[in-house]
Design an enzyme around this catalytic site. Sequence first.
Site, PDB file in Angstrom:
ATOM      1  N   THR A 323       0.821  -1.223   0.000  1.00 16.67           N
ATOM      2  CA  THR A 323       0.000   0.000   0.000  1.00 16.67           C
ATOM      3  C   THR A 323       0.850   1.267   0.000  1.00 16.67           C
ATOM      4  OG1 THR A 323      -0.109   0.096   2.397  1.00 16.67           O
ATOM      5  CG2 THR A 323      -1.848  -1.152   1.281  1.00 16.67           C
ATOM      6  N   CYS A 324       0.197   2.368  -0.361  1.00 15.50           N
ATOM      7  CA  CYS A 324       0.873   3.672  -0.385  1.00 15.50           C
ATOM      8  C   CYS A 324       0.825   4.305   0.994  1.00 15.50           C
ATOM      9  CB  CYS A 324       0.208   4.589  -1.397  1.00 15.50           C
ATOM     10  SG  CYS A 324       0.356   3.953  -3.050  1.00 15.50           S
ATOM     11  N   ASP A 325       1.302   3.584   1.980  1.00 15.93           N
ATOM     12  CA  ASP A 325       1.316   4.111   3.341  1.00 15.93           C
ATOM     13  C   ASP A 325       2.627   3.674   3.959  1.00 15.93           C
ATOM     14  OD1 ASP A 325       0.984   4.521   6.136  1.00 15.93           O
ATOM     15  OD2 ASP A 325      -1.187   4.582   5.825  1.00 15.93           O
ATOM     16  N   ASN A 366      -6.620   1.121  -0.135  1.00 12.21           N
ATOM     17  CA  ASN A 366      -5.857   1.204  -1.395  1.00 12.21           C
ATOM     18  C   ASN A 366      -6.468   0.340  -2.507  1.00 12.21           C
ATOM     19  OD1 ASN A 366      -2.361   1.990  -1.145  1.00 12.21           O
ATOM     20  ND2 ASN A 366      -3.946   2.648   0.249  1.00 12.21           N
TER      21      ASN A 366
END
Length: 376
Positions: A323-325, A366
């Site tokens: 994920t973009c975290d 996401n």
Amino acid sequence: MTARIREFLKQRTNDGPCLVLDLDVVRENYQNFARALPDTKVFYAVKANPAPEILKLLVGLGCCFDVASLAETEAVLAAGAPPERISYGNTIKKEREIATAFKLGVTLFAVDCEAEVEKVARAARGSRVICRIHCDGSGAEWPLSRKFGCEPVYAADILEFAHKQGLIPHGVSFHVGSQQHNIEAWDRALASTAAVFRACAERGIALTTVNLGGGFPARYVRKTPKLESYGKAIFRSLRKHFGNAVPETIVEPGRGLVGNAGMIEAEVVLIAKRSPEDEVRWVYLDIGKFHGLAETIDESIRYPIRTAKDRDETAPCIIAGPTCDSVDVLYEKTPYPLPVSLAIGDKVLIEAAGAYTATYSSVGFNGYPPLRQYVI
Ligand SMILES: *Cc1c(COP(=O)(O)O)cnc(C)c1O
């Protein structure tokens, strides 16, 4: 990995990470608990993995259930358990949830303060209550800290208050922290418990039951003592603190019953170096903290990770989710050795992933779907 899981994964055509859980292992674990802790009733902590197939199997084996919510209560009843086999162990309940559980036949509730006793007294008249005392959780890889349980010296007051409210003071519970490596962790809690039993007896209240909680480990990377050693240590402590008047005992294993029964198959999405001379590679999987591996928070639970190339030379990797975290990193402080030959598209197997994974998966962060689970 069991032969059944290996067979299942060979046949599988679906894309994306998945958890496969072998019921034969759960059955074996249940029997191990019965052997290691004879005369102790097992209440499965449903939150560890509430899959209906697991609940049905355990109902058939005679298991009881520790539930945290109304939905879990309903799931256990739907699996065929009579309500007498349910303990509502969460100390934080809405009064209307207590009322509905009581209507469904549940008559055993955990409390850890007077306000909760009042709710149970109003919503579930005449029920049995167990008072949860605080435990410090040291020695556990996943401690349950200060969120639950009164200081032991107040337990007798709370149980006496329950008695005055028309409830039946049933006993004392505690949880020594999840994935507990120290087999002696129960000793101090049992000393406090025995003191509560004595204080209640002085007030004319006879408690009958000690709920020893969970904490029994699954085998991850670090070696754990045998279940048998836990059983022996606990019974030594019971005799030490209660003498000849050893009370009835129950345990509430979650991880210990289902942890080693499941395995996640995931895939390597990307392998990157942050500079050409960097020794540590970043390995990105198609599963991370948000899709089942939440217990890697603070790198608490270190899952065994296998690949088809495990005989090759290894080098340290940082393992992260897709994920973009930036919190979606599994192991960085202590890098994880993986084969140098590991490549994008390779499958990895995350072992002992049967507990606290599928239900920890977000619903679609996401755009990734929740972790798929197959119970075989
Ligand atoms: C979570 C929980 C358990 C199960 O703990 P494990 O360490 O997984 O065995 C047992 N009892 C209570 C009250 C819990 O909250």
